[in-house]
Write a protein that holds these residues in place. Structure first.
Motif, short mmCIF file in Angstrom:
data_model
loop_
_atom_site.label_atom_id
_atom_site.label_comp_id
_atom_site.label_asym_id
_atom_site.label_seq_id
_atom_site.Cartn_x
_atom_site.Cartn_y
_atom_site.Cartn_z
N TRP A 77 -28.15 9.52 -38.47
CA TRP A 77 -28.24 10.66 -37.56
C TRP A 77 -27.01 11.53 -37.77
O TRP A 77 -25.92 11.04 -38.02
CB TRP A 77 -28.27 10.20 -36.10
N TYR A 78 -27.20 12.86 -37.59
CA TYR A 78 -26.08 13.78 -37.71
C TYR A 78 -25.69 14.40 -36.37
O TYR A 78 -24.86 15.30 -36.34
CB TYR A 78 -26.38 14.88 -38.73
N ASP A 79 -26.29 13.94 -35.27
CA ASP A 79 -25.81 14.36 -33.95
C ASP A 79 -25.98 13.20 -32.96
O ASP A 79 -26.81 12.33 -33.14
CB ASP A 79 -26.50 15.63 -33.46
N ILE A 80 -25.17 13.20 -31.93
CA ILE A 80 -25.14 12.10 -30.98
C ILE A 80 -26.38 12.07 -30.09
O ILE A 80 -26.70 11.05 -29.49
CB ILE A 80 -23.84 12.12 -30.13
N GLN A 81 -27.13 13.17 -30.03
CA GLN A 81 -28.36 13.19 -29.24
C GLN A 81 -29.53 12.53 -29.98
O GLN A 81 -30.57 12.28 -29.40
CB GLN A 81 -28.74 14.62 -28.85
N ASN A 82 -29.35 12.26 -31.27
CA ASN A 82 -30.40 11.68 -32.12
C ASN A 82 -31.65 12.54 -32.11
O ASN A 82 -32.78 12.06 -32.08
CB ASN A 82 -30.74 10.26 -31.71
N GLU A 119 -32.16 13.21 -56.58
CA GLU A 119 -32.51 12.92 -55.19
C GLU A 119 -32.01 14.04 -54.27
O GLU A 119 -30.87 14.46 -54.36
CB GLU A 119 -31.87 11.59 -54.76
N GLU A 120 -32.89 14.54 -53.42
CA GLU A 120 -32.50 15.56 -52.45
C GLU A 120 -32.16 14.88 -51.13
O GLU A 120 -32.98 14.17 -50.56
CB GLU A 120 -33.62 16.57 -52.24
N TYR A 121 -30.94 15.07 -50.67
CA TYR A 121 -30.50 14.44 -49.43
C TYR A 121 -29.50 15.33 -48.72
O TYR A 121 -28.81 16.14 -49.36
CB TYR A 121 -29.89 13.06 -49.69
N ARG A 122 -29.45 15.21 -47.42
CA ARG A 122 -28.50 15.98 -46.63
C ARG A 122 -27.19 15.20 -46.52
O ARG A 122 -27.19 14.04 -46.14
CB ARG A 122 -29.05 16.28 -45.25
N ALA A 123 -26.11 15.86 -46.82
CA ALA A 123 -24.79 15.25 -46.68
C ALA A 123 -24.19 15.57 -45.31
O ALA A 123 -23.25 14.93 -44.87
CB ALA A 123 -23.86 15.75 -47.78
N TYR A 124 -24.80 16.56 -44.65
CA TYR A 124 -24.26 17.03 -43.38
C TYR A 124 -25.34 17.87 -42.69
O TYR A 124 -26.11 18.56 -43.34
CB TYR A 124 -23.03 17.89 -43.67
N SER A 125 -25.38 17.81 -41.38
CA SER A 125 -26.31 18.63 -40.60
C SER A 125 -25.67 18.90 -39.24
O SER A 125 -25.13 17.98 -38.63
CB SER A 125 -27.64 17.90 -40.44
N PHE A 126 -25.72 20.13 -38.81
CA PHE A 126 -25.13 20.48 -37.52
C PHE A 126 -26.17 21.28 -36.73
O PHE A 126 -26.53 22.39 -37.09
CB PHE A 126 -23.85 21.29 -37.72
N ASP A 127 -26.67 20.68 -35.67
CA ASP A 127 -27.74 21.27 -34.87
C ASP A 127 -27.19 22.30 -33.88
O ASP A 127 -26.49 21.95 -32.95
CB ASP A 127 -28.49 20.16 -34.12
#
Length: 153
Positions: A77-82, A119-127
């Motif tokens: 997960w990239y945020d604490i709210q999941n 491979e396509e993958y997210r290294a970071y995400s900010f909602d």
């Protein structure tokens, strides 16, 4: 966490890393503040695995080597709210390397390809969907490679 580094025969290196983690943040309020929940921690996969195999042997008056390495990360997960927009599914990345160095270690020539399977993958995400209506995402590097020539004084 477990790490193994072995050289079972001359010239062969085997490495394996394994991480298991159960990280939960307790009593996280929802964005609206109407509930309290336990959530999985940010950037903390339940399972991570990495490995390397390298074989090196003498040839042409120097040393030649082949190497493969890879890593696997289970869902994160990239945020604490999941929030589902911040979820990253499991992914793996593989790398390959070939090299030659002279016996005096003055010259070395290396070729490599990282993320061999592209491979396509997210290294970071900010909602920021609640504030601005979008999710900022940074992706890991796609397949890439190169060659290096080095001279040591």
């Amino acid at each position: 966490e477990l790490e193994i580094d072995s050289q079972p025969v001359d010239g062969l290196t085997l490495q394996l890393g394994l991480g298991a983690l159960h990280a939960v943040a307790k009593d996280i309020p929802t964005i609206t503040g109407d509930a309290i929940r336990d959530r999985e921690m940010v950037g903390a996969p339940d399972l991570s695995v990495n490995g390397l195999i390298r074989y090196e042997w003498p040839t042409l008056g120097g040393r030649f080597a082949l190497q493969g390495s890879g890593s696997y990360l289970k869902d994160i997960w990239y945020d604490i709210q999941n929030h589902p927009i911040s979820a990253m599914d499991s992914y793996e990345v593989w790398n390959a390397r070939i090299s030659y160095r002279t016996s005096d270690d003055k010259w070395s020539l290396t070729g490599f390809v990282n993320n061999v399977a592209d491979e396509e993958y997210r290294a970071y995400s900010f909602d920021v969907t609640n504030l601005f209506g979008f999710n900022q995402v940074a992706y890991g590097r796609p397949r890439w490679g190169g060659v290096s020539l080095r001279y040591n004084l």
